[in-house]
Design a protein around this motif. Structure first.
Motif, mmCIF file in Angstrom:
data_model
loop_
_atom_site.group_PDB
_atom_site.id
_atom_site.type_symbol
_atom_site.label_atom_id
_atom_site.label_comp_id
_atom_site.label_asym_id
_atom_site.label_seq_id
_atom_site.Cartn_x
_atom_site.Cartn_y
_atom_site.Cartn_z
ATOM 1 N N TYR A 153 0.843 -1.189 0.000
ATOM 2 C CA TYR A 153 0.000 0.000 0.000
ATOM 3 C C TYR A 153 0.878 1.238 0.000
ATOM 4 O O TYR A 153 1.834 1.331 0.773
ATOM 5 C CB TYR A 153 -0.880 0.004 1.260
ATOM 6 C CG TYR A 153 -1.770 1.216 1.395
ATOM 7 C CD1 TYR A 153 -2.837 1.426 0.523
ATOM 8 C CD2 TYR A 153 -1.559 2.147 2.404
ATOM 9 C CE1 TYR A 153 -3.659 2.533 0.659
ATOM 10 C CE2 TYR A 153 -2.380 3.252 2.553
ATOM 11 C CZ TYR A 153 -3.431 3.436 1.664
ATOM 12 O OH TYR A 153 -4.243 4.528 1.796
ATOM 13 N N ASP A 188 -0.163 5.175 0.296
ATOM 14 C CA ASP A 188 -1.275 6.104 0.427
ATOM 15 C C ASP A 188 -1.168 7.209 -0.627
ATOM 16 O O ASP A 188 -0.057 7.661 -0.952
ATOM 17 C CB ASP A 188 -1.268 6.722 1.828
ATOM 18 C CG ASP A 188 -2.521 7.540 2.084
ATOM 19 O OD1 ASP A 188 -3.536 6.935 2.476
ATOM 20 O OD2 ASP A 188 -2.481 8.769 1.857
ATOM 21 N N TRP A 230 2.313 5.265 4.588
ATOM 22 C CA TRP A 230 1.044 5.683 5.151
ATOM 23 C C TRP A 230 0.830 7.187 4.954
ATOM 24 O O TRP A 230 1.692 7.871 4.408
ATOM 25 C CB TRP A 230 0.971 5.216 6.607
ATOM 26 C CG TRP A 230 0.934 3.719 6.645
ATOM 27 C CD1 TRP A 230 1.993 2.862 6.649
ATOM 28 C CD2 TRP A 230 -0.228 2.900 6.548
ATOM 29 N NE1 TRP A 230 1.573 1.558 6.588
ATOM 30 C CE2 TRP A 230 0.207 1.550 6.529
ATOM 31 C CE3 TRP A 230 -1.590 3.172 6.488
ATOM 32 C CZ2 TRP A 230 -0.686 0.482 6.454
ATOM 33 C CZ3 TRP A 230 -2.486 2.109 6.423
ATOM 34 C CH2 TRP A 230 -2.025 0.780 6.395
ATOM 35 N N PRO A 231 -0.337 7.726 5.368
ATOM 36 C CA PRO A 231 -0.688 9.108 5.006
ATOM 37 C C PRO A 231 0.404 10.130 5.331
ATOM 38 O O PRO A 231 0.942 10.159 6.433
ATOM 39 C CB PRO A 231 -1.958 9.372 5.804
ATOM 40 C CG PRO A 231 -2.617 8.021 5.869
ATOM 41 C CD PRO A 231 -1.472 7.067 6.055
ATOM 42 N N ASP A 252 2.441 7.392 9.259
ATOM 43 C CA ASP A 252 1.927 8.728 8.982
ATOM 44 C C ASP A 252 2.915 9.829 9.383
ATOM 45 O O ASP A 252 3.437 9.831 10.493
ATOM 46 C CB ASP A 252 0.619 8.966 9.739
ATOM 47 C CG ASP A 252 -0.317 7.770 9.673
ATOM 48 O OD1 ASP A 252 0.124 6.662 10.048
ATOM 49 O OD2 ASP A 252 -1.469 7.943 9.279
ATOM 50 N N TYR A 301 -6.271 -1.712 3.451
ATOM 51 C CA TYR A 301 -6.445 -0.320 3.028
ATOM 52 C C TYR A 301 -6.470 -0.213 1.503
ATOM 53 O O TYR A 301 -7.200 0.619 0.943
ATOM 54 C CB TYR A 301 -5.328 0.551 3.592
ATOM 55 C CG TYR A 301 -5.680 1.253 4.881
ATOM 56 C CD1 TYR A 301 -5.947 0.524 6.037
ATOM 57 C CD2 TYR A 301 -5.745 2.631 4.945
ATOM 58 C CE1 TYR A 301 -6.262 1.160 7.224
ATOM 59 C CE2 TYR A 301 -6.065 3.286 6.122
ATOM 60 C CZ TYR A 301 -6.323 2.554 7.264
ATOM 61 O OH TYR A 301 -6.647 3.188 8.433
ATOM 62 N N HIS A 360 -10.830 -0.391 6.230
ATOM 63 C CA HIS A 360 -10.050 0.273 7.273
ATOM 64 C C HIS A 360 -10.245 -0.350 8.651
ATOM 65 O O HIS A 360 -9.846 0.254 9.656
ATOM 66 C CB HIS A 360 -10.419 1.763 7.320
ATOM 67 C CG HIS A 360 -10.256 2.445 5.999
ATOM 68 N ND1 HIS A 360 -11.144 3.361 5.520
ATOM 69 C CD2 HIS A 360 -9.298 2.302 5.028
ATOM 70 C CE1 HIS A 360 -10.767 3.786 4.324
ATOM 71 N NE2 HIS A 360 -9.645 3.151 4.008
#
Length: 203
Positions: free
Chosen positions: A12, A14, A32-33, A54, A158, A163
């Motif tokens: 993944y 983001d 991640w974000p 994140d 995700y 989620h």
């Protein structure tokens, strides 16, 4: 935005993650974000099943690539700057690791720790403080790999818009997989660390 090369498919990435320069993403890794990875010189490698969480910032030193080993977890808002993480490390929230640092496999760097340039951490260490120091030896490699596998599962979920997969995570199966990984790969980590580390002939 990205010039990343893909070893195989990451689990993944983001849409808000930012990737620039020579960046290698290995199988089942995740970004991640708002994670940022920049490599204007040298390279960055994010290993198999590693997660960069994140708002983490991954950059290179002037002559030092950044290597994140397989099964590593880089916590929220952490900064890695031209350092090497051997496999199975857990980097806590807000920790900062500077150029030419090497974190031995199975180690944990506690939240908000700061490791100045050139710090060498033996395997299976708990590191805390500013500057970061080894406070004790601990055997968390198996648990750190489970954490990485849990993030792999989350990442695959995700990618499909799910989620809430952790509500049904089968921890016993992840523990068995972690044990199999150790049996298959741990001897390589002891013998030679990870490929592409800062100590290779690239220096």
């Amino acid at each position: 935005m990205t010039e990343a090369s893909i070893g195989s498919l990451p689990a993944y990435v983001d849409p808000t993650a930012r990737i620039f320069g020579d960046v290698m993403l290995e199988q089942d890794c995740s970004l991640w974000p708002y994670a940022v990875v920049r490599s204007e010189r040298g390279h960055v490698r994010i290993g198999k099943c590693a997660s960069v969480q994140d708002h983490a910032m991954i950059h290179i030193g002037w002559n030092d690539p950044t290597i994140i080993g397989d099964y590593c977890t880089v916590g929220h808002r952490a900064v890695l700057h031209g350092c090497t993480l051997e496999p199975g490390c857990l980097i806590g929230i807000g920790a900062t690791i500077m150029e030419r640092c090497v974190i031995g496999h199975g180690s944990i760097v506690a939240a908000h720790s700061f490791l100045p340039a050139g710090t060498i951490i033996p395997p299976n260490s708990l590191v805390m403080g500013t500057p970061g120091r080894v406070t004790r030896v601990l055997d968390k490699l198996h648990g750190n790999i489970i954490d990485a596998l849990l993030y792999r599962e989350n990442a695959h979920a995700y990618a499909t818009g799910n989620h809430r997969v952790w509500e049904i995570a089968e921890m016993a199966l992840l523990a068995e997989e972690a044990e199999a990984i150790l049996e298959r790969e741990h001897h390589q980590w002891i013998e030679r660390g990870i490929p592409g580390s800062y100590s290779t002939d690239e220096e």
